[in-house]
Design a protein around this motif. Structure first.
Motif, short mmCIF file in Angstrom:
data_model
loop_
_atom_site.label_atom_id
_atom_site.label_comp_id
_atom_site.label_asym_id
_atom_site.label_seq_id
_atom_site.Cartn_x
_atom_site.Cartn_y
_atom_site.Cartn_z
N ALA A 45 0.84 -1.11 0.04
CA ALA A 45 -0.05 -0.17 0.12
C ALA A 45 0.69 1.33 -0.05
O ALA A 45 0.22 2.29 -0.50
CB ALA A 45 -0.84 0.15 1.15
N GLY A 46 2.07 1.20 0.51
CA GLY A 46 3.03 2.53 0.59
C GLY A 46 3.53 2.72 1.74
O GLY A 46 4.00 3.84 2.04
N GLY A 47 3.65 1.68 2.74
CA GLY A 47 4.41 1.95 3.87
C GLY A 47 3.63 1.76 5.34
O GLY A 47 3.95 2.87 6.06
N PHE A 48 2.78 0.96 5.56
CA PHE A 48 1.99 0.85 6.63
C PHE A 48 3.27 0.27 7.74
O PHE A 48 4.01 -0.62 7.43
CB PHE A 48 1.19 -0.07 6.81
N PRO A 49 3.04 0.50 9.17
CA PRO A 49 3.91 -0.16 10.24
C PRO A 49 3.41 -1.54 10.22
O PRO A 49 2.44 -2.14 9.74
CB PRO A 49 3.90 0.59 11.31
N LEU A 50 4.17 -2.35 10.94
CA LEU A 50 3.82 -3.77 11.21
C LEU A 50 2.43 -4.12 11.95
O LEU A 50 1.74 -4.79 11.81
CB LEU A 50 5.04 -4.60 11.86
N GLN A 51 2.50 -3.09 13.03
CA GLN A 51 1.39 -3.11 13.76
C GLN A 51 0.64 -1.81 13.95
O GLN A 51 1.14 -0.86 13.61
CB GLN A 51 1.78 -3.54 15.23
N ILE A 52 -0.61 -2.07 14.25
CA ILE A 52 -1.55 -0.63 14.49
C ILE A 52 -1.00 -0.15 15.71
O ILE A 52 -0.37 -0.73 16.71
CB ILE A 52 -3.03 -1.24 14.95
N PRO A 53 -0.56 1.38 15.62
CA PRO A 53 -0.20 2.16 16.71
C PRO A 53 -1.04 1.63 18.02
O PRO A 53 -2.37 1.53 18.19
CB PRO A 53 -0.30 3.56 16.26
N ASP A 54 -0.28 1.68 19.24
CA ASP A 54 -0.86 1.44 20.69
C ASP A 54 -2.01 2.08 21.19
O ASP A 54 -3.03 1.97 21.85
CB ASP A 54 0.04 1.28 21.73
N ASP A 55 -1.81 3.31 20.40
CA ASP A 55 -2.99 4.24 20.91
C ASP A 55 -4.38 4.36 20.01
O ASP A 55 -5.31 5.10 20.45
CB ASP A 55 -2.56 5.97 20.91
N VAL A 56 -4.43 3.31 19.21
CA VAL A 56 -5.55 3.15 18.51
C VAL A 56 -6.27 2.15 19.08
O VAL A 56 -6.02 0.75 18.96
CB VAL A 56 -5.35 2.76 16.88
N GLN A 57 -7.51 2.40 19.92
CA GLN A 57 -8.19 1.45 20.50
C GLN A 57 -9.58 1.05 20.23
O GLN A 57 -10.10 0.06 20.85
CB GLN A 57 -8.03 2.01 22.06
N ASN A 58 -10.05 1.86 19.21
CA ASN A 58 -11.42 1.39 18.70
C ASN A 58 -11.69 1.62 17.53
O ASN A 58 -10.76 2.24 16.86
CB ASN A 58 -12.28 2.28 19.85
N ASN A 59 -12.70 1.47 16.93
CA ASN A 59 -13.00 1.65 15.64
C ASN A 59 -13.03 2.81 15.05
O ASN A 59 -12.44 3.64 13.85
CB ASN A 59 -14.23 0.90 15.16
N GLU A 60 -13.54 4.08 15.98
CA GLU A 60 -13.36 5.39 15.52
C GLU A 60 -12.07 5.79 15.38
O GLU A 60 -11.73 6.69 14.57
CB GLU A 60 -14.15 6.23 16.66
N GLN A 61 -11.25 5.35 16.26
CA GLN A 61 -9.87 5.92 16.33
C GLN A 61 -8.78 5.42 15.22
O GLN A 61 -8.21 5.98 14.48
CB GLN A 61 -9.16 5.64 17.61
N LEU A 62 -9.46 3.98 14.70
CA LEU A 62 -8.82 3.26 13.57
C LEU A 62 -9.14 3.91 12.38
O LEU A 62 -8.26 4.35 11.67
CB LEU A 62 -9.44 1.84 13.67
N MET A 63 -10.38 4.46 12.17
CA MET A 63 -10.76 5.26 10.96
C MET A 63 -10.13 6.55 10.98
O MET A 63 -9.44 6.91 9.95
CB MET A 63 -12.23 5.53 11.09
#
Length: 393
Positions: free
Chosen positions: A139-157
């Motif tokens: 896709a162009g450079g995602f990190p291996l993991q979701i950042p730790d501060d992303v805890q719910n679907n709203e934060q994910l979006m």
């Protein structure tokens, strides 16, 4: 691996007879292949302090199971072919299959952009990539993991909407949970069903995998192995954002070897699922000797052990790799070694198969241990089986 190689030893007739039942030698109490598996498995378990190991092999539709050790040190419960293991990133192959299944059913197109299914992403940088990019780590450079501060679907979006690429889509492979997780979200949304239900109520039953789960029900918890981390502390997978889509499957060696047989076209499935499985074997990008399919990784066969070890190394998982797009994409191949590793904090898994030879293997352990011994063991066993198969013909 070649007919004049060391794998085709003087006792080849005995091994092949035991495997393929061509003579009275098939009745021998222990074939050489059994001894090979047992010796290699016990050596790995001892070296890496693995409590339990389950291995399944399929050769021309004939399954063999090898179970060692305990599912839990605390209870002493033995590993069986029905023991549930966390398979980590091998889960991604089911996410990819769900996406191709949705595509065959007209629910989505892998050439589409994410914003078509998630309006929140329309106009974002992420809306410039395709679903194929999401399923091939390009896709162009995602990190291996979701950042730790992303805890719910709203934060994910919010995270996806503000994501900025490091390079143009399709130019580099960066192995990533966020992108395959997003593909899983989109596939499930296109089917109007939550992701876990899409697997548990639709895909797994269609695959004949009746003992596989995202959320292990209480009635199956006694089968769920206890995992152990590198410090030998007991651990199991914690729920997290996109965990189900990226690394959340719990399954048995019996179910996973069936999935391998479906991928080998050894098991009867409906035409829709058969097409979806085949579509996960399309090659989209070339990275040296490795072809990146939809999550699955493949190599021209025969392949050297060193090539497989390099392709399954930490370097491939943690560092960006230049990728060359295959135009047009490469149709599914037969003379290839196809594989995927998977790990969680307390488990280690590996699956590999060779379509041309109708050979496949699954190795599941309730300990996080390096990829190298998994690949070596699989290579040793499938090479021996290939040698026997060719001797038979």
């Amino acid at each position: 691996m070649h007919s004049n190689g060391k794998f085709c030893a003087p006792f080849l007739f005995l091994v092949c007879a035991a495997l393929f039942g061509t003579s009275a030698a098939a009745d021998t109490e222990k074939s050489d292949i059994d001894n090979l598996v047992q010796d290699a498995a016990q050596a790995i378990m001892q070296q890496y302090k693995i409590p339990g190991l389950a291995i399944a092999v399929t050769a021309n539709g004939k399954q063999s199971f090898y179970n060692y050790g305990v599912a839990s040190r605390e209870t002493g419960r033995k590993v069986t072919r029905n023991t549930l293991f966390e398979i980590g990133s091998i889960s991604k192959t089911f996410t990819a299959t769900l996406a191709t299944y949705a595509q065959v059913n007209g629910r989505l197109a892998l050439s589409d952009n994410p914003g078509k299914y998630l309006p929140q992403l329309q106009g974002s940088q992420l809306d410039k990539v395709t679903l194929i990019n999401l399923g091939t780590h390009t896709a162009g450079g995602f990190p291996l993991q979701i950042p730790d501060d992303v805890q719910n679907n709203e934060q994910l979006m919010d995270y996806f909407r503000s994501w900025q690429p490091l390079f143009a889509p399709g130019t580099y492979r960066t192995y990533a949970n966020p992108s395959i997780g997003l593909l899983g979200m989109i596939a499930a949304k296109s089917m109007n069903i939550p992701f876990d239900k899409a697997l548990e109520a639709q895909l797994f039953p269609k695959l004949g995998m009746h003992g596989s789960f995202i959320n292990v029900p209480s009635s199956n918890m006694p089968l769920y192995a206890q995992g152990y981390n590198k410090q030998d502390a007991p651990v199991r997978l914690s729920p997290g954002v996109l965990a189900a889509e990226a690394y959340g499957v719990k399954t048995s060696v019996q179910d996973l070897i069936r999935f391998v047989e479906v991928n080998l076209n050894l098991t009867q499935t409906d035409a829709t699922l058969k097409r979806a499985i085949a579509d996960t074997h399309i090659g989209y990008f070339q990275l040296g000797p490795m072809t990146q399919d939809l999550i699955w990784e493949q190599y021209g066969y025969p392949v050297s052990l060193d090539t497989l070890l390099e392709g399954n190394s930490d370097k491939m998982a943690y560092e960006r790799q230049a990728a060359t797009e295959l135009t047009p994409p490469q149709p599914p191949q037969q003379a290839v070694w196809v594989n995927k590793t998977g790990s969680t904090r307390g488990f280690g898994a590996y699956a590999a198969f060779i379509p041309e030879k109708k050979l496949g293997i699954v190795i599941l352990a309730n300990k996080n241990y390096p990829n190298e011994p998994r690949v070596r063991l699989a290579y040793q066993i499938l090479s021996k089986l290939d040698c026997c198969s060719r001797a038979e013909h």
